[in-house]
Design a protein around this motif. Structure first.
Motif, PDB file in Angstrom:
ATOM      1  N   GLY A  16       0.818  -1.209   0.000  1.00 31.37           N
ATOM      2  CA  GLY A  16       0.000   0.000   0.000  1.00 31.37           C
ATOM      3  C   GLY A  16       0.849   1.255   0.000  1.00 31.37           C
ATOM      4  N   ILE A  17       1.890   1.262   0.802  1.00 33.26           N
ATOM      5  CA  ILE A  17       2.779   2.429   0.854  1.00 33.26           C
ATOM      6  C   ILE A  17       3.447   2.648  -0.502  1.00 33.26           C
ATOM      7  N   ARG A  18       3.927   1.573  -1.119  1.00 30.69           N
ATOM      8  CA  ARG A  18       4.546   1.710  -2.450  1.00 30.69           C
ATOM      9  C   ARG A  18       3.543   2.291  -3.449  1.00 30.69           C
ATOM     10  N   PHE A  19       2.333   1.730  -3.487  1.00 30.21           N
ATOM     11  CA  PHE A  19       1.327   2.183  -4.439  1.00 30.21           C
ATOM     12  C   PHE A  19       0.989   3.654  -4.224  1.00 30.21           C
ATOM     13  N   TYR A  20       0.625   4.025  -2.995  1.00 30.73           N
ATOM     14  CA  TYR A  20       0.176   5.397  -2.746  1.00 30.73           C
ATOM     15  C   TYR A  20       1.317   6.407  -2.804  1.00 30.73           C
ATOM     16  N   THR A  21       2.543   5.985  -2.523  1.00 26.18           N
ATOM     17  CA  THR A  21       3.683   6.883  -2.690  1.00 26.18           C
ATOM     18  C   THR A  21       3.847   7.260  -4.152  1.00 26.18           C
ATOM     19  N   HIS A  22       3.664   6.281  -5.041  1.00 22.97           N
ATOM     20  CA  HIS A  22       3.740   6.580  -6.474  1.00 22.97           C
ATOM     21  C   HIS A  22       2.534   7.399  -6.929  1.00 22.97           C
TER      22      HIS A  22
END
Length: 162
Positions: A16-22
């Motif tokens: 989730g962090i990877r997705f929303y950071t992008h």
């Protein structure tokens, strides 16, 4: 100015962090082992994800009030909209201390209006701070009633009270 709030439950916090950071082109402003939050200005949103064992998907929506007066105004508006409005004062939730009001819309979606007072070192305080039952920071207003313990008004699920 108030800020829209969205809180999602996720099964894999790192993904989730990877997705929303992008998606947001920015890292989270708060990153804990079970929680991450982005305070975005475009769009103006407080977007949070957590992995605390709740079902994946939207946990609740809300409005973060700019100050105590704005929170009181939101509380009056929630009351005028109908349904149960549950106040919580100086509660600890999502690594923050906040005053808040909870309600549900006619479809049962939980809504949180809150004014953040400062940071906290834990996700929730549980019964010790008399905020909620400690299982989650998002109570179901229909299952709660005001309770007074040690002179501090707050709320707890009916099953944990009285």
């Amino acid at each position: 100015m108030n800020r829209f709030h969205v809180h999602l439950n996720v099964t894999d916090l790192d993904a989730g962090i990877r997705f929303y950071t992008h998606l947001f082109a920015a890292p989270p402003t708060v990153h804990k082992p079970d929680y991450a939050k982005w305070m975005l200005d475009d769009p103006r949103v407080n977007f949070a994800i957590s992995n605390t064992g709740r079902a994946p998907g939207i946990d609740h929506l809300g409005i973060q009030a700019a100050d105590a007066d704005a929170l009181q105004d939101l509380g009056r508006r929630l009351d005028a909209a109908g349904g149960s409005v549950v106040p919580e004062e100086a509660t600890i939730c999502c690594y923050a201390r906040s005053d808040k009001y909870w309600t549900e819309d006619p479809q049962g979606t939980r809504w949180e209006t809150f004014h953040t007072l400062g940071d906290a070192t834990t996700y929730h305080a549980g019964d010790a701070a008399c905020a909620t039952d400690g299982a989650a920071c998002t109570p179901k207003p229909g299952e709660m009633k005001p309770k007074v313990e040690q002179g501090m008004p707050c709320c707890a699920p009916q099953s944990a009270c009285c």
